[in-house]
Scaffold this motif. Structure first.
Motif, PDB file in Angstrom:
ATOM      1  N   LEU A 196      19.174  25.230 -66.589  1.00  0.00           N
ATOM      2  CA  LEU A 196      20.003  24.869 -65.444  1.00  0.00           C
ATOM      3  C   LEU A 196      21.469  24.865 -65.856  1.00  0.00           C
ATOM      4  O   LEU A 196      21.804  24.509 -66.980  1.00  0.00           O
ATOM      5  CB  LEU A 196      19.632  23.477 -64.917  1.00  0.00           C
ATOM      6  N   ALA A 197      22.336  25.242 -64.932  1.00  0.00           N
ATOM      7  CA  ALA A 197      23.782  25.127 -65.165  1.00  0.00           C
ATOM      8  C   ALA A 197      24.169  23.657 -65.157  1.00  0.00           C
ATOM      9  O   ALA A 197      23.452  22.806 -64.630  1.00  0.00           O
ATOM     10  CB  ALA A 197      24.541  25.885 -64.080  1.00  0.00           C
ATOM     11  N   ALA A 198      25.324  23.358 -65.740  1.00  0.00           N
ATOM     12  CA  ALA A 198      25.765  21.961 -65.844  1.00  0.00           C
ATOM     13  C   ALA A 198      25.857  21.296 -64.475  1.00  0.00           C
ATOM     14  O   ALA A 198      25.427  20.153 -64.295  1.00  0.00           O
ATOM     15  CB  ALA A 198      27.113  21.904 -66.563  1.00  0.00           C
ATOM     16  N   LYS A 199      26.409  21.991 -63.491  1.00  0.00           N
ATOM     17  CA  LYS A 199      26.530  21.430 -62.146  1.00  0.00           C
ATOM     18  C   LYS A 199      25.155  21.154 -61.543  1.00  0.00           C
ATOM     19  O   LYS A 199      24.959  20.158 -60.836  1.00  0.00           O
ATOM     20  CB  LYS A 199      27.305  22.394 -61.244  1.00  0.00           C
ATOM     21  N   SER A 200      24.199  22.034 -61.813  1.00  0.00           N
ATOM     22  CA  SER A 200      22.841  21.845 -61.293  1.00  0.00           C
ATOM     23  C   SER A 200      22.156  20.658 -61.962  1.00  0.00           C
ATOM     24  O   SER A 200      21.386  19.946 -61.329  1.00  0.00           O
ATOM     25  CB  SER A 200      22.010  23.118 -61.506  1.00  0.00           C
ATOM     26  N   ARG A 201      22.427  20.462 -63.250  1.00  0.00           N
ATOM     27  CA  ARG A 201      21.883  19.287 -63.933  1.00  0.00           C
ATOM     28  C   ARG A 201      22.418  18.008 -63.303  1.00  0.00           C
ATOM     29  O   ARG A 201      21.675  17.047 -63.066  1.00  0.00           O
ATOM     30  CB  ARG A 201      22.260  19.329 -65.421  1.00  0.00           C
ATOM     31  N   ASP A 202      23.701  17.991 -63.058  1.00  0.00           N
ATOM     32  CA  ASP A 202      24.343  16.837 -62.420  1.00  0.00           C
ATOM     33  C   ASP A 202      23.718  16.583 -61.054  1.00  0.00           C
ATOM     34  O   ASP A 202      23.368  15.449 -60.706  1.00  0.00           O
ATOM     35  CB  ASP A 202      25.842  17.119 -62.301  1.00  0.00           C
ATOM     36  N   SER A 203      23.570  17.642 -60.271  1.00  0.00           N
ATOM     37  CA  SER A 203      23.008  17.530 -58.928  1.00  0.00           C
ATOM     38  C   SER A 203      21.564  17.046 -58.973  1.00  0.00           C
ATOM     39  O   SER A 203      21.147  16.218 -58.159  1.00  0.00           O
ATOM     40  CB  SER A 203      23.091  18.884 -58.218  1.00  0.00           C
ATOM     41  N   MET A 204      20.786  17.562 -59.931  1.00  0.00           N
ATOM     42  CA  MET A 204      19.377  17.168 -60.057  1.00  0.00           C
ATOM     43  C   MET A 204      19.243  15.681 -60.353  1.00  0.00           C
ATOM     44  O   MET A 204      18.490  14.964 -59.693  1.00  0.00           O
ATOM     45  CB  MET A 204      18.704  17.986 -61.166  1.00  0.00           C
ATOM     46  N   THR A 205      19.970  15.203 -61.359  1.00  0.00           N
ATOM     47  CA  THR A 205      19.850  13.796 -61.733  1.00  0.00           C
ATOM     48  C   THR A 205      20.426  12.881 -60.653  1.00  0.00           C
ATOM     49  O   THR A 205      19.938  11.759 -60.458  1.00  0.00           O
ATOM     50  CB  THR A 205      20.543  13.519 -63.078  1.00  0.00           C
ATOM     51  N   ASP A 206      21.439  13.355 -59.937  1.00  0.00           N
ATOM     52  CA  ASP A 206      22.008  12.584 -58.837  1.00  0.00           C
ATOM     53  C   ASP A 206      20.945  12.339 -57.766  1.00  0.00           C
ATOM     54  O   ASP A 206      20.768  11.213 -57.283  1.00  0.00           O
ATOM     55  CB  ASP A 206      23.203  13.336 -58.254  1.00  0.00           C
ATOM     56  N   ALA A 207      20.236  13.394 -57.387  1.00  0.00           N
ATOM     57  CA  ALA A 207      19.201  13.272 -56.351  1.00  0.00           C
ATOM     58  C   ALA A 207      18.039  12.394 -56.819  1.00  0.00           C
ATOM     59  O   ALA A 207      17.545  11.542 -56.075  1.00  0.00           O
ATOM     60  CB  ALA A 207      18.694  14.653 -55.958  1.00  0.00           C
ATOM     61  N   LEU A 208      17.599  12.588 -58.069  1.00  0.00           N
ATOM     62  CA  LEU A 208      16.460  11.822 -58.569  1.00  0.00           C
ATOM     63  C   LEU A 208      16.812  10.356 -58.783  1.00  0.00           C
ATOM     64  O   LEU A 208      15.962   9.469 -58.621  1.00  0.00           O
ATOM     65  CB  LEU A 208      15.944  12.450 -59.868  1.00  0.00           C
ATOM     66  N   ALA A 209      18.072  10.077 -59.134  1.00  0.00           N
ATOM     67  CA  ALA A 209      18.504   8.686 -59.271  1.00  0.00           C
ATOM     68  C   ALA A 209      18.582   8.000 -57.915  1.00  0.00           C
ATOM     69  O   ALA A 209      18.519   6.770 -57.825  1.00  0.00           O
ATOM     70  CB  ALA A 209      19.857   8.626 -59.967  1.00  0.00           C
ATOM     71  N   THR A 210      18.717   8.790 -56.849  1.00  0.00           N
ATOM     72  CA  THR A 210      18.740   8.236 -55.496  1.00  0.00           C
ATOM     73  C   THR A 210      17.337   7.941 -54.993  1.00  0.00           C
ATOM     74  O   THR A 210      17.085   6.884 -54.415  1.00  0.00           O
ATOM     75  CB  THR A 210      19.436   9.221 -54.530  1.00  0.00           C
ATOM     76  N   VAL A 211      16.406   8.872 -55.229  1.00  0.00           N
ATOM     77  CA  VAL A 211      15.074   8.735 -54.628  1.00  0.00           C
ATOM     78  C   VAL A 211      14.110   7.892 -55.466  1.00  0.00           C
ATOM     79  O   VAL A 211      13.227   7.223 -54.919  1.00  0.00           O
ATOM     80  CB  VAL A 211      14.476  10.138 -54.358  1.00  0.00           C
ATOM     81  N   THR A 212      14.260   7.882 -56.787  1.00  0.00           N
ATOM     82  CA  THR A 212      13.293   7.188 -57.648  1.00  0.00           C
ATOM     83  C   THR A 212      13.204   5.686 -57.383  1.00  0.00           C
ATOM     84  O   THR A 212      12.091   5.139 -57.319  1.00  0.00           O
ATOM     85  CB  THR A 212      13.609   7.473 -59.127  1.00  0.00           C
ATOM     86  N   PRO A 213      14.323   4.965 -57.194  1.00  0.00           N
ATOM     87  CA  PRO A 213      14.191   3.538 -56.886  1.00  0.00           C
ATOM     88  C   PRO A 213      13.465   3.261 -55.569  1.00  0.00           C
ATOM     89  O   PRO A 213      12.934   2.160 -55.376  1.00  0.00           O
ATOM     90  CB  PRO A 213      15.651   3.062 -56.806  1.00  0.00           C
ATOM     91  N   ALA A 214      13.451   4.251 -54.654  1.00  0.00           N
ATOM     92  CA  ALA A 214      12.754   4.063 -53.375  1.00  0.00           C
ATOM     93  C   ALA A 214      11.246   4.203 -53.527  1.00  0.00           C
ATOM     94  O   ALA A 214      10.487   3.698 -52.688  1.00  0.00           O
ATOM     95  CB  ALA A 214      13.269   5.061 -52.345  1.00  0.00           C
ATOM     96  N   LEU A 215      10.795   4.881 -54.571  1.00  0.00           N
ATOM     97  CA  LEU A 215       9.366   5.106 -54.787  1.00  0.00           C
ATOM     98  C   LEU A 215       8.823   4.064 -55.754  1.00  0.00           C
ATOM     99  O   LEU A 215       8.286   4.378 -56.814  1.00  0.00           O
ATOM    100  CB  LEU A 215       9.136   6.531 -55.304  1.00  0.00           C
ATOM    101  N   THR A 216       8.975   2.811 -55.366  1.00  0.00           N
ATOM    102  CA  THR A 216       8.548   1.692 -56.208  1.00  0.00           C
ATOM    103  C   THR A 216       7.792   0.652 -55.384  1.00  0.00           C
ATOM    104  O   THR A 216       7.937   0.579 -54.157  1.00  0.00           O
ATOM    105  CB  THR A 216       9.761   1.002 -56.867  1.00  0.00           C
ATOM    106  N   LYS A 217       7.005  -0.171 -56.081  1.00  0.00           N
ATOM    107  CA  LYS A 217       6.293  -1.285 -55.451  1.00  0.00           C
ATOM    108  C   LYS A 217       7.223  -2.496 -55.361  1.00  0.00           C
ATOM    109  O   LYS A 217       8.252  -2.541 -56.019  1.00  0.00           O
ATOM    110  CB  LYS A 217       5.045  -1.633 -56.274  1.00  0.00           C
TER     111      LYS A 217
END
Length: 455
Positions: free
Chosen positions: A95-116
């Motif tokens: 992945l390009a650097a910008k894509s890495r940033d974008s990927m982790t940004d999205a996953l850091a947003t959605v992962t806390p929502a997928l919790t008990k």
């Protein structure tokens, strides 16, 4: 677990024995042949591409699952949190650097929502910091954990839902709701939502590839925001005319001490050459043909987009990439008028070049930061424009100089394919984006209609 590096791949083929169209990916690990069937050829080729990339990175393959170590780790992940950690490691290298940033940004947003609903939930800012600075980065790039981040990651490990939980529609809706909001709880821009949703979709597709899910639940959910039309056309109010552009390029030399003078040629490349800022930052002296008279030309090959040290392979703030939407090492030829030729010659004579030949750099040889470029530009606008113009969209950002260049070429009657080639666009994107910036078309159409009505 027994592993091997003895791996072979075959091309995807159509499954003729199936009544409905399907495609089969084939590969071999340690002499054991393996196949996997997909609904579309694209899905099968994507899966096979992931396997090839893993082999190219030197990953060993498990002889039992016939999958590389990164995929095996994702397949064995008990929770969504563990799964996305394995996913980022697997995808990071290509992945390009910008894509890495974008990927982790999205996953850091959605992962806390997928919790008990576990006790001791950390605040949203701490969870995001722990994910973005540590958990979603490969080993060796992770920041040192403080007590708060350590506690946040331990909580995520306990509270994270399983990947299978995404089979429940309410869980998916909760994830999409999180993607649609900013940290302050306000509605995120539609473009931001779509970008993050695309990352979420691709992660789930990866889970489908590994048989962790039977299908992608996002395919079944209709989203109003996903169907909203996004304005892609350039606002003609941001486009400066040649006189205004020249005034800005003159005034910019009085901004930011010596920085403004050094950046004048950078801004000139955007206006007279239609270059993107990252393309201008990557411009080297060897890319320039600058005759003493007449038109010159630039052969663009490199870009230097600003991404951040944690995302680039070099550890520098700016990434070193090829041209946007082009194959690696592919170039783009841009003819430049005598006015820009003279500006570049004067710039090289006054400032020289960096050790690698780049024309635009700080006193330490680094590319100018986006904040420095935007700061000088904002100052120049206040000096060159009236108060009314300053608060208007007119040349609000340096990128608007590129918009002005392309609009000028189109209005000068340059054929769309030639403009698209100079700007690095496809013709259809060019006409869609700059449709409202072509002057005189409505008047010509009115005259033709009037002629037919009065015939």
């Amino acid at each position: 677990m027994t592993t091997t590096y003895d791996v072979k791949f075959w091309t995807v083929y159509r499954n003729k024995s199936s009544k409905t169209p399907s495609y089969v990916a084939r590969w071999q690990v340690g002499g054991r042949r393996k196949t996997k069937t997909y609904r579309t050829k694209a899905l099968a080729e994507n899966f096979l591409s992931d396997l090839r990339q893993a082999a190219k990175r030197g990953e060993a393959f498990d002889t039992e699952t016939c999958l590389p170590e990164s995929m095996t780790k994702a397949k064995n992940a008990a929770t969504w949190f563990a799964f996305v950690q394995a996913y980022t490691v697997a995808k990071w290298p290509h992945l390009a650097a910008k894509s890495r940033d974008s990927m982790t940004d999205a996953l850091a947003t959605v992962t806390p929502a997928l919790t008990k609903d576990e006790p001791g939930r950390p605040d949203a800012e701490t969870l995001r910091k722990a994910l973005r600075r540590c958990a979603l980065l490969p080993e060796g790039r992770r920041a040192e954990l403080d007590a708060e981040m350590s506690a946040a990651l331990r909580w995520l490990e306990r509270a994270s839902l399983s990947v299978r939980a995404l089979e429940d529609a309410p869980t998916v809706h909760a994830a999409l709701s999180a993607l649609s909001l900013k940290m302050d709880g306000k509605r995120a821009a539609t473009t931001t939502y779509r970008r993050k949703r695309a990352v979420f979709y691709n992660v789930i597709e990866y889970a489908v590839e590994l048989d962790e899910l039977d299908d992608n639940p996002l395919d079944k959910i209709k989203s109003k925001r996903q169907s909203l039309k996004i304005a892609q056309e350039v606002d003609r109010r941001c486009v400066v005319n040649p006189q205004q552009a020249r005034e800005l390029l003159t005034v910019v030399t009085y901004c930011g001490r010596t920085r403004g003078w050094q950046m004048r040629a950078l801004f000139a490349c955007m206006y007279y050459g239609g270059m993107r800022p990252a393309e201008a930052l990557g411009l080297r002296e060897t890319d320039c043909f600058l005759p003493n008279e007449g038109w010159g030309r630039l052969t663009l090959e490199q870009t230097r987009p600003e991404a951040g040290k944690q995302w680039t392979d070099s550890g520098e703030v700016h990434d070193d990439r090829g041209l946007k939407h082009r194959a690696d090492k592919e170039t783009r030829l841009v003819p430049i008028p005598p006015e820009l030729v003279a500006i570049l010659l004067a710039h090289i004579e006054a400032n020289g070049t960096a050790p690698d030949g780049r024309l635009f750099r700080t006193s330490k040889g680094r590319p100018f930061s986006a904040s420095a470029i935007n700061g000088v530009w904002a100052h120049a606008r206040t000096l060159a424009f009236t108060p009314v113009q300053v608060i208007s969209p007119l040349a609000q950002t340096p990128y608007d100089l590129r918009h002005a260049a392309v609009s000028l070429w189109l209005n000068a009657g340059v054929p769309a394919p030639e403009v698209a080639e100079r700007a690095g666009h496809s013709v259809d994107v060019l006409l869609k984006v700059y449709a409202k910036c072509v002057d005189g078309q409505r008047e010509i159409a009115n005259q033709r209609i009037d002629a037919m009505l009065t015939a």
